[in-house]
Design an enzyme around this catalytic site. Structure first.
Site, PDB file in Angstrom:
ATOM      1  N   ARG A 177      27.583  -0.375  30.622  1.00  0.00           N
ATOM      2  CA  ARG A 177      28.127  -0.654  32.075  1.00  0.00           C
ATOM      3  C   ARG A 177      29.315   0.203  32.525  1.00  0.00           C
ATOM      4  O   ARG A 177      30.125   0.350  31.983  1.00  0.00           O
ATOM      5  CB  ARG A 177      28.474  -2.104  32.253  1.00  0.00           C
ATOM      6  N   ARG A 202      33.626 -21.970  34.837  1.00  0.00           N
ATOM      7  CA  ARG A 202      33.271 -21.456  33.685  1.00  0.00           C
ATOM      8  C   ARG A 202      33.709 -22.590  32.358  1.00  0.00           C
ATOM      9  O   ARG A 202      33.129 -22.209  31.287  1.00  0.00           O
ATOM     10  CB  ARG A 202      33.967 -20.216  33.086  1.00  0.00           C
ATOM     11  N   ARG A 256      33.305 -13.062  24.092  1.00  0.00           N
ATOM     12  CA  ARG A 256      33.082 -13.676  25.597  1.00  0.00           C
ATOM     13  C   ARG A 256      31.735 -14.359  25.112  1.00  0.00           C
ATOM     14  O   ARG A 256      31.507 -15.426  25.944  1.00  0.00           O
ATOM     15  CB  ARG A 256      32.728 -12.682  26.369  1.00  0.00           C
ATOM     16  N   ARG A 289      34.865  -1.088  31.703  1.00  0.00           N
ATOM     17  CA  ARG A 289      35.872  -2.195  31.446  1.00  0.00           C
ATOM     18  C   ARG A 289      36.186  -2.403  30.118  1.00  0.00           C
ATOM     19  O   ARG A 289      35.591  -2.075  29.115  1.00  0.00           O
ATOM     20  CB  ARG A 289      35.148  -3.444  32.005  1.00  0.00           C
ATOM     21  N   LYS A 339      25.093 -10.918  36.989  1.00  0.00           N
ATOM     22  CA  LYS A 339      25.609 -11.721  38.061  1.00  0.00           C
ATOM     23  C   LYS A 339      26.161 -10.845  39.311  1.00  0.00           C
ATOM     24  O   LYS A 339      25.988 -11.003  40.276  1.00  0.00           O
ATOM     25  CB  LYS A 339      26.824 -12.736  37.487  1.00  0.00           C
TER      26      LYS A 339
HETATM   27  P1  AMP Z   1      33.760 -11.373  34.313  1.00  0.00           P
HETATM   28  O1  AMP Z   1      34.156 -10.203  35.430  1.00  0.00           O
HETATM   29  O2  AMP Z   1      33.215 -12.604  35.015  1.00  0.00           O
HETATM   30  O3  AMP Z   1      33.016 -11.054  33.333  1.00  0.00           O
HETATM   31  O4  AMP Z   1      35.065 -11.917  33.792  1.00  0.00           O
HETATM   32  C1  AMP Z   1      35.958 -10.986  33.004  1.00  0.00           C
HETATM   33  C2  AMP Z   1      36.877 -11.828  32.353  1.00  0.00           C
HETATM   34  O5  AMP Z   1      37.793 -12.602  33.355  1.00  0.00           O
HETATM   35  C3  AMP Z   1      36.523 -13.213  31.473  1.00  0.00           C
HETATM   36  O6  AMP Z   1      36.057 -12.755  30.098  1.00  0.00           O
HETATM   37  C4  AMP Z   1      37.541 -13.892  31.360  1.00  0.00           C
HETATM   38  O7  AMP Z   1      38.567 -13.415  30.391  1.00  0.00           O
HETATM   39  C5  AMP Z   1      38.103 -13.887  32.876  1.00  0.00           C
HETATM   40  N1  AMP Z   1      37.528 -14.613  33.814  1.00  0.00           N
HETATM   41  C6  AMP Z   1      36.802 -14.248  34.750  1.00  0.00           C
HETATM   42  N2  AMP Z   1      36.291 -15.642  35.324  1.00  0.00           N
HETATM   43  C7  AMP Z   1      36.920 -16.579  34.786  1.00  0.00           C
HETATM   44  C8  AMP Z   1      37.085 -17.910  34.787  1.00  0.00           C
HETATM   45  N3  AMP Z   1      36.158 -18.502  35.960  1.00  0.00           N
HETATM   46  N4  AMP Z   1      37.421 -18.726  33.860  1.00  0.00           N
HETATM   47  C9  AMP Z   1      38.508 -18.168  32.937  1.00  0.00           C
HETATM   48  N5  AMP Z   1      38.370 -16.990  32.865  1.00  0.00           N
HETATM   49  C10 AMP Z   1      37.621 -16.195  33.593  1.00  0.00           C
END
Ligand code: AMP
Length: 244
Positions: free
Chosen positions: A151, A106, A195, A184, A31
């Site tokens: 990553r 999400r 996740r 990360r 993404k």
């Molecule tokens: P990402 O960078 O999109 O993979 O997000 C990393 C982490 O941030 C996720 O595993 C969640 O803990 C939190 N997070 C990111 N976006 C959301 C969202 N829309 N709703 C809830 N938690 C989020």
């Protein structure tokens, strides 16, 4: 603009496409990489809720402190916090022509909040804007794990590398900034399992939500990055034309 987003000159009709674009998909589907490329092609900002949360963690804000342990465990941050973040980001002037939401909504609660928030923004502006369209990127789970654990990210320009498929020229350092790349804290096998659970139980209904409204396309994310971008852009053209 990063090297990821400056990859090509935009096809002429891409300027017509923006409006709100959602990129959905499991952790590691690409993404962020695709959002960076679309940002370059469409000239609209990427809004990554994960990036905003990580920025809050780095700055030690209250929001960052509330989110950190949930994120490290691979759990979702509560809807109210994330909705508030997105609501305030959408007040900024750079989103007027459109934007790419990366990793949001999400949950069904977030999707419903976003739908009604967009309606209220339209009412306030007194103008109808383009409807939101959603693209889901799909990749099989084995490949996702490989991508996640490989990553690496530049903390400065946010360019995404992968030690297997897209290594930097100098191991461990960003090609653009020369800064040390980061891994990360939630890109571990254990957090990935959590996740994926959150994705399957909470995010899958979001896909159904947009699919029912006919504003959704799925794209195969297992191919080369450029091919995936081309498929996303074709899907967007299709959705925008269908919505006219
Ligand atoms: P990402 O960078 O999109 O993979 O997000 C990393 C982490 O941030 C996720 O595993 C969640 O803990 C939190 N997070 C990111 N976006 C959301 C969202 N829309 N709703 C809830 N938690 C989020």
């Amino acid at each position: 603009m990063t090297s990821e987003s400056a990859h090509s000159s935009a096809p002429a009709d891409n300027r017509l496409l923006p409006g709100p674009i959602l990129l959905l998909g499991a952790p590691g589907v690409g993404k962020g990489t695709q959002a960076q490329r679309l940002m370059g092609d469409f000239g609209i900002p990427q809004i990554s809720t994960g990036d905003i949360l990580r920025d809050n963690i780095a700055r030690g804000t209250e929001l960052g402190r509330a989110a950190k342990s949930l994120m490290d465990q691979g759990q979702l941050v509560p809807d109210e916090l994330v909705n508030g973040m997105v609501g305030s980001r959408l007040t900024q002037p750079d989103v007027r022509r459109g934007y790419i939401l990366d990793g949001y909504p999400r949950t069904l609660g977030q999707a419903e909040w976003l739908d009604s928030h967009l309606i209220s923004l339209e009412e306030d502006a007194g103008a109808v804007s383009l409807p939101l369209v959603a693209i889901s990127i799909k990749v099989d789970e084995q490949e996702l794990l490989r991508r996640i654990t490989g990553r690496r990210i530049c903390p400065v320009c946010k360019t995404i590398y992968n030690i297997h498929s897209k290594p930097p020229r100098k191991e461990g350092f960003c090609d653009n900034e020369g800064s040390p790349l980061q891994h990360r804290s939630d890109d571990t096998e254990q957090a990935f399992t959590e996740r994926m659970k959150a994705y399957n139980s909470l995010t899958a209904p979001v896909i159904e939500h947009y699919s029912r409204q006919g504003r959704f396309r799925e794209v195969d994310g297992s191919r080369a990055v450029e091919e995936v971008t081309a498929s996303i852009e074709a899907a967007l053209r299709h959705l925008r034309q269908a919505g006219e």
